[in-house]
Design an enzyme around this catalytic site. Structure first.
Site, PDB file in Angstrom:
ATOM      1  CG  ASP A 122      -0.245  -0.204   2.514  1.00  0.00           C
ATOM      2  OD1 ASP A 122       0.988  -0.399   2.493  1.00  0.00           O
ATOM      3  OD2 ASP A 122      -0.913  -0.168   3.556  1.00  0.00           O
ATOM      4  CE  LYS A 173       1.040   2.641  14.081  1.00  0.00           C
ATOM      5  NZ  LYS A 173       1.511   1.404  13.548  1.00  0.00           N
ATOM      6  CG  ASP A 231       0.843   3.944   4.839  1.00  0.00           C
ATOM      7  OD1 ASP A 231      -0.193   3.540   4.290  1.00  0.00           O
ATOM      8  OD2 ASP A 231       1.263   3.473   5.902  1.00  0.00           O
TER       9      ASP A 231
END
Ligand code: GTP
Length: 368
Positions: A122, A173, A231
């Site tokens: 993706d 993250k 992304d």
């Protein structure tokens, strides 16, 4: 231009194979991903994955394995043996999703080369894949990871490197990231490293494989560049990426030089006075009514935008209808949904497939 690259590309030895991970459920792009896997959503007229596969082919790599799971049949029905794209394409399907690391391990039987390119399916990127391979060869690393610099790294895997470009940490993250370099979702693996991934169970390459390799002192090399990168996982990014393809900001060997403010596919109708700007795409057989205004809109095949409607930075699913003078902004409209006249849908609204909203049914203001 494209054919020059292809000729150049054939110089890459066949000792490189590519794996593309396309088995995710794409939850962030629901409801569009209820009916189609994320990499098969149309972007600038072709399934998103075609842009990535063309880039792989452009780098001279022909042997590609798709790691599928969710809606696996959609890929093989569309791409077959890959010969139309100049590829030898094979499919390996996980009965239950094995995650990104498990998906790579699951295709091991198909891997004969020592150098394996791995792509998240993706990512829209402009990086020349040959440059990443060159970094892998010159550094002699176990794994080479493509890194990009972003404004806000907190939503991504943050990847600091030392003065030689060697990866020193992997912070998925992180809230207080020490660098703006993030994992761009393209890797080069030595085949022997893939053999070490535990088989038959879900494994995350980001959370398990890379941290373990670093803890063992293995060599992960970063390849940083400034090429286009996005992304496509969220509606906002999908809309931006699509518009960037249409406008030529995001390069794709699948599109050639067809660039402009909008892209209208064959069989689509555009009424008088309609304005199509901001990288708008109008799919096959779609109808845009008179005086409608589309700015950065992604209108899938067979959708209808009625007279005077405004659609901004939004996706309108297959066969959906937007009624006269409706306002659609930063919204996803599912396949076959029907939005009545003068409705307003704003700020991240998502309409599920087939839902009908009557005329004047939703407003964000008291104006009539
Ligand atoms: P979200 O649900 O919106 O997070 O999307 P996603 O399921 O696609 O997950 P994510 O964006 O993190 O996945 C990155 C890439 O890996 C995508 O190209 C996915 O198709 C792919 N992927 C994710 N999980 C799996 C899996 O279990 N198996 C395989 N083969 N691919 C996967």
């Amino acid at each position: 231009m494209v054919s020059d690259n292809l000729v150049e590309g054939t110089e890459v030895p066949p000792a490189v194979q590519a794996v593309v991970l396309v088995g995710g459920k794409g939850t962030r792009l629901r409801p569009l991903t209820l009916s189609a896997p994320k990499p098969m959503l149309p972007t600038a007229g072709v399934p998103f994955l075609t842009h990535l596969l063309s880039r792989i082919r452009q780098a001279g790599v022909e042997d590609v394995i798709l790691g599928t799971s969710f809606q696996a049949h959609v890929f093989s029905e569309y791409y077959g043996d890959g010969s139309k794209l100049g590829l030898r394409l094979r499919y390996v399907t996980e009965e239950e999703p094995l995650g990104t690391g498990g998906g790579i391990r699951n295709v091991l039987d198909e891997l004969t080369a020592d150098t394996i390119l791995v792509f998240n399916g993706d990512v829209l990127g402009g990086t020349d894949v040959r440059d990443v391979l060159a970094t892998h060869r010159s550094s002699g690393a176990d794994v080479t990871m493509h890194l990009v610099r972003v404004g806000d790294p907190r939503a991504f895997g943050c990847v600091p490197t030392d003065e030689n470009g060697r990866v020193t940490d992997f912070l998925e993250k992180a809230q207080d990231p020490p660098t703006d370099q993030i994992n761009a979702g393209t890797y080069v693996f030595r085949r022997s490293v893939i053999e070490e991934i535990p088989p038959g169970r879900p494994v995350s390459v980001e959370r398990e494989v890379f941290p373990k390799l670093l803890a063992e002192g293995r060599h992960i090399q970063g390849h940083v560049d400034h090429a286009y990168w996005r992304d496509m996982g969220t509606p906002e990014d999908f809309v931006r990426g699509s518009a960037d393809l249409v406008r030529g900001i995001a390069p794709s060997p699948a599109l050639g030089d067809r660039h402009g403010e909008s892209l209208v596919h064959e069989g689509a109708g555009v009424g008088p006075g309609a304005v199509l700007i901001g990288g708008t795409v109008v799919g096959r057989g779609a109808e845009i009514g008179p005086r409608a205004r589309l700015d950065g809109a992604v209108v899938f095949d067979g959708a209808v935008i009625e007279a005077g409607a405004v659609v901004e930075r939004s996706i309108v699913g297959f066969g959906a209808r937007v009624g006269p003078r409706a306002l659609i902004r930063d919204t996803v409209i599912g396949d076959g949904a029907d939005i009545g006249a003068r409705c307003e849908l704003l700020r991240g609204a998502r309409v599920w497939p087939g839902i009908q909203i009557p005329d004047h049914g939703i407003r964000f203001s008291t104006d009539v």
